[in-house]
Design a protein around this motif. Structure first.
Motif, PDB file in Angstrom:
ATOM      1  N   UNK A  73      -4.789  -0.617  -8.049  1.00  0.00           N
ATOM      2  CA  UNK A  73      -4.104  -1.675  -7.353  1.00  0.00           C
ATOM      3  C   UNK A  73      -2.599  -1.456  -7.505  1.00  0.00           C
ATOM      4  N   UNK A  74      -1.852  -1.490  -6.407  1.00  0.00           N
ATOM      5  CA  UNK A  74      -0.401  -1.325  -6.498  1.00  0.00           C
ATOM      6  C   UNK A  74       0.244  -2.479  -7.260  1.00  0.00           C
ATOM      7  N   UNK A  75       1.291  -2.177  -7.961  1.00  0.00           N
ATOM      8  CA  UNK A  75       2.046  -3.219  -8.662  1.00  0.00           C
ATOM      9  C   UNK A  75       3.016  -3.865  -7.684  1.00  0.00           C
ATOM     10  N   UNK A  76       3.241  -5.151  -7.886  1.00  0.00           N
ATOM     11  CA  UNK A  76       4.201  -5.861  -7.042  1.00  0.00           C
ATOM     12  C   UNK A  76       5.595  -5.693  -7.641  1.00  0.00           C
ATOM     13  N   UNK A  77       6.627  -5.586  -6.796  1.00  0.00           N
ATOM     14  CA  UNK A  77       7.984  -5.390  -7.301  1.00  0.00           C
ATOM     15  C   UNK A  77       8.430  -6.409  -8.348  1.00  0.00           C
ATOM     16  N   UNK A  78       8.152  -7.718  -8.190  1.00  0.00           N
ATOM     17  CA  UNK A  78       8.575  -8.640  -9.248  1.00  0.00           C
ATOM     18  C   UNK A  78       7.906  -8.339 -10.588  1.00  0.00           C
ATOM     19  N   UNK A 112       7.066  -5.394 -11.665  1.00  0.00           N
ATOM     20  CA  UNK A 112       7.717  -4.205 -12.208  1.00  0.00           C
ATOM     21  C   UNK A 112       9.036  -4.583 -12.871  1.00  0.00           C
ATOM     22  N   UNK A 113       9.820  -5.416 -12.197  1.00  0.00           N
ATOM     23  CA  UNK A 113      11.112  -5.830 -12.753  1.00  0.00           C
ATOM     24  C   UNK A 113      10.946  -6.532 -14.089  1.00  0.00           C
ATOM     25  N   UNK A 114      10.000  -7.446 -14.162  1.00  0.00           N
ATOM     26  CA  UNK A 114       9.769  -8.199 -15.400  1.00  0.00           C
ATOM     27  C   UNK A 114       9.296  -7.256 -16.503  1.00  0.00           C
ATOM     28  N   UNK A 115       8.359  -6.388 -16.186  1.00  0.00           N
ATOM     29  CA  UNK A 115       7.822  -5.473 -17.189  1.00  0.00           C
ATOM     30  C   UNK A 115       8.902  -4.523 -17.707  1.00  0.00           C
ATOM     31  N   UNK A 116       9.713  -3.989 -16.814  1.00  0.00           N
ATOM     32  CA  UNK A 116      10.770  -3.077 -17.252  1.00  0.00           C
ATOM     33  C   UNK A 116      11.817  -3.784 -18.104  1.00  0.00           C
ATOM     34  N   UNK A 143      16.484  -1.257  -4.117  1.00  0.00           N
ATOM     35  CA  UNK A 143      16.084  -0.389  -5.217  1.00  0.00           C
ATOM     36  C   UNK A 143      17.114  -0.356  -6.345  1.00  0.00           C
ATOM     37  N   UNK A 144      18.365  -0.676  -6.054  1.00  0.00           N
ATOM     38  CA  UNK A 144      19.381  -0.713  -7.108  1.00  0.00           C
ATOM     39  C   UNK A 144      19.010  -1.710  -8.199  1.00  0.00           C
ATOM     40  N   UNK A 145      18.229  -2.741  -7.855  1.00  0.00           N
ATOM     41  CA  UNK A 145      17.841  -3.731  -8.858  1.00  0.00           C
ATOM     42  C   UNK A 145      16.916  -3.135  -9.916  1.00  0.00           C
ATOM     43  N   UNK A 146      16.319  -1.992  -9.639  1.00  0.00           N
ATOM     44  CA  UNK A 146      15.434  -1.332 -10.593  1.00  0.00           C
ATOM     45  C   UNK A 146      16.164  -0.294 -11.428  1.00  0.00           C
ATOM     46  N   UNK A 147      17.414  -0.039 -11.115  1.00  0.00           N
ATOM     47  CA  UNK A 147      18.191   0.932 -11.855  1.00  0.00           C
ATOM     48  C   UNK A 147      18.217   2.280 -11.157  1.00  0.00           C
ATOM     49  N   UNK A 148      18.859   3.248 -11.801  1.00  0.00           N
ATOM     50  CA  UNK A 148      19.060   4.551 -11.163  1.00  0.00           C
ATOM     51  C   UNK A 148      17.802   5.411 -11.060  1.00  0.00           C
TER      52      UNK A 148
END
Length: 62
Positions: free
Chosen positions: A1-6, A8-12, A44-49
């Motif tokens: 199952x694909x991860x949702x962007x929110x 991913x942000x929280x987990x990272x 994508x900048x919100x996830x970092x480089x």
């Protein structure tokens, strides 16, 4: 199952810097008319480089 962007942000955000620095986020969209290169780059900048965006369509290839 694909991860949702929110998710991913929280987990990272909860990870140590060493984990964040070695994690690569790859976002694949099938709606290139909505997810333009400019909008993807900004988002994508919100996830970092360490993030990459790819686009395409769902049309079958012959």
């Amino acid at each position: 199952m694909p991860a949702r962007p929110p998710d991913i942000s929280v987990a990272l955000a909860k990870q140590p810097a060493a984990v964040r620095d070695n994690t690569r986020v790859i976002f694949i969209t099938t709606a290139p008319e909505r997810d333009t290169p400019t909008s993807l780059r900004k988002w994508l900048k919100s996830f970092g480089p360490n993030s990459t965006g790819l686009s395409g369509d769902l049309a079958p290839r012959s």
